[in-house]
Write an enzyme that holds these catalytic residues in place. Structure first.
Site, short mmCIF file in Angstrom:
data_model
loop_
_atom_site.label_atom_id
_atom_site.label_comp_id
_atom_site.label_asym_id
_atom_site.label_seq_id
_atom_site.Cartn_x
_atom_site.Cartn_y
_atom_site.Cartn_z
N TRP A 102 -4.22 -72.95 -40.41
CA TRP A 102 -3.43 -74.64 -39.47
C TRP A 102 -1.78 -74.43 -39.30
CZ3 TRP A 102 -5.91 -77.96 -37.44
CH2 TRP A 102 -6.94 -78.23 -38.45
N ASP A 172 2.82 -80.52 -43.50
CA ASP A 172 1.64 -80.22 -43.63
C ASP A 172 1.42 -80.28 -44.98
OD1 ASP A 172 -0.46 -80.36 -42.73
OD2 ASP A 172 -0.86 -79.25 -41.03
N LYS A 196 -8.65 -86.00 -45.75
CA LYS A 196 -9.23 -85.04 -46.89
C LYS A 196 -8.70 -85.90 -48.12
CE LYS A 196 -8.95 -81.68 -43.51
NZ LYS A 196 -7.58 -81.55 -42.79
C1 LIG Z 1 -7.24 -81.01 -40.91
C2 LIG Z 1 -5.72 -80.29 -41.46
C3 LIG Z 1 -4.77 -80.81 -40.53
C4 LIG Z 1 -5.15 -81.60 -39.06
O1 LIG Z 1 -6.64 -82.05 -38.65
P1 LIG Z 1 -6.33 -82.93 -37.51
O2 LIG Z 1 -7.90 -83.52 -37.65
O3 LIG Z 1 -6.13 -82.79 -36.98
O4 LIG Z 1 -5.91 -84.33 -38.55
C5 LIG Z 1 -4.38 -80.33 -40.47
N1 LIG Z 1 -3.59 -79.35 -40.92
C6 LIG Z 1 -4.10 -79.10 -42.42
C7 LIG Z 1 -3.70 -77.75 -43.48
C8 LIG Z 1 -5.70 -79.87 -42.32
O5 LIG Z 1 -6.01 -79.10 -43.21
#
Ligand SMILES: *Cc1c(COP(=O)(O)O)cnc(C)c1O
Length: 361
Positions: A102, A172, A196
């Site tokens: 990520w 994030d 999440k």
């Molecule tokens: C799921 C996730 C995202 C972003 O996901 P989107 O599908 O764009 O909402 C960003 N960073 C992390 C650490 C994630 O687990």
């Protein structure tokens, strides 16, 4: 109805109470003879939901008054682009921690917007570890310092926060927001997808310190400018109404269940149940990540062979335990224990894991 046990890495398990409440009010929202899915976002019915979701975020996370809270479309991913567009002042450098899949996505997007400095790169340890929070330093000309609190795919999580002085700290927190106590005032911005730990997919949350918003350049188009959204209480355009309703109900459930400290206790308890199995000493299950940075949200583990891993996922699924396969980029297995996953589900998984290793070890 027999509900599956949902260990997905995202979108998440949602408490049954929340789903039931949505069902109950889907067609006739609170006796108003109309569905929330069909009223204007300017209507009082939605306005109350919108403001309640924002005020629950503020209350539960103890967000100080000088921050704006937004729910926007585009997921966490759009923020990877919007953050450097808004806050990476020309001539300055954006500092990033490269901790896994990520973080790398955020970095790749930021590099297309401006100058990026990689403060730490976990490549050499296969992204199985993190630096000590006290060891990381921002550049002299840093515009902001960005990191990912929990790597959803790699299964590592920061346990202490970087100290970067006056440099705006941006994080994030897609996959661990609301799972542990958080000193919001240390951060200039916290953001992530809601799907999440906070509700159904379709929106991202942003908590942005207001002074940072003064940096957003005027030449950005309206939607891409965070200030546009902050000035309009995240109602510049039609918000993801249905998702924000789900978030509001999810946050009410969090509040009823002890708030953030309640979620932290639950997360500690659930993750310990699984890590105890991984550490049981029989060497059947193995954790590939450094113990000090083990995630309480996404627990990555390996079995003695890929064949056994495939068999494990298949047999678990036959018993109603879903989505235990690891991400295709790292393999193995992964159990995600977000806020909506009950302790009883984790206990069922633990019993299954013990039985599986006894039979196949
Ligand atoms: C799921 C996730 C995202 C972003 O996901 P989107 O599908 O764009 O909402 C960003 N960073 C992390 C650490 C994630 O687990």
């Amino acid at each position: 109805m027999s509900r599956k046990l949902n260990f997905a890495a995202g979108p998440c398990a949602i408490p049954l109470e929340v789903l039931e409440e949505m069902k109950e009010n889907m067609v006739d929202y609170q006796g108003n003879g109309i569905s929330l899915a069909e009223v204007s976002h300017r209507h009082k019915l939605y306005d109350d939901v919108h403001n309640e979701a924002i005020s629950l975020m503020k209350e539960l996370l103890k967000v100080p008054d000088n921050y704006s809270i937004l729910f926007l479309g585009g997921g966490g991913t759009l923020a990877f682009t919007m953050i450097p567009m808004n806050f990476l002042t020309p001539g300055k450098t954006a500092d990033y921690i490269s901790s896994g899949a990520w973080a790398k996505k955020a970095i790749d997007d930021a590099k297309k917007v401006g100058k990026v400095n990689i403060v730490y790169d976990g490549k050499d340890n296969g992204y199985s570890s993190l630096p000590a929070a006290s060891s990381v330093k921002a550049s002299d000309d840093s515009a902001y310092f960005h990191f990912t609190s929990n790597e959803t795919i790699g299964g590592i999580q920061w346990k202490e926060w970087p100290e970067v002085g006056d440099v705006p700290l941006i994080c994030d927190m897609s996959s661990d927001i609301m799972s542990r106590e958080l000193p919001v005032e240390k951060f200039a911005m916290i953001y992530g997808g809601v799907q999440k730990n906070l509700g159904p997919a379709g929106a991202a949350f942003m908590i942005i310190r207001n002074d940072l918003l003064e940096r957003s350049p005027d030449n950005l188009t309206a939607y891409l400018n965070y200030k546009t959204h902050a000035d309009k209480n995240a109602m510049y355009n039609t918000p993801p109404v249905f998702t924000i309703w789900g978030v509001k109900l999810f946050l009410e459930w969090v509040r009823k269940n002890g708030g953030v400290s309640g979620m932290e206790k639950l997360s500690d308890k659930k993750s310990k149940l699984i890590y105890n199995v991984l550490d049981s000493g029989d060497n059947f299950y193995k954790s590939p990540v450094e113990a000090a940075f083990r995630s309480t949200m996404n627990i990555v583990f390996r079995l003695p062979s890929e064949d056994l891993e495939t068999q494990f996922v298949k047999e678990a699924e036959a018993e109603g335990m879903m989505f235990l396969k690891g991400h295709r980029s790292v393999g193995g297995c992964r159990a995600s224990l977000y806020n909506g996953v009950p302790v009883s589900a984790v206990q069922t998984l633990v019993d299954f894991m013990k039985e599986f290793s006894r039979k196949n070890g």
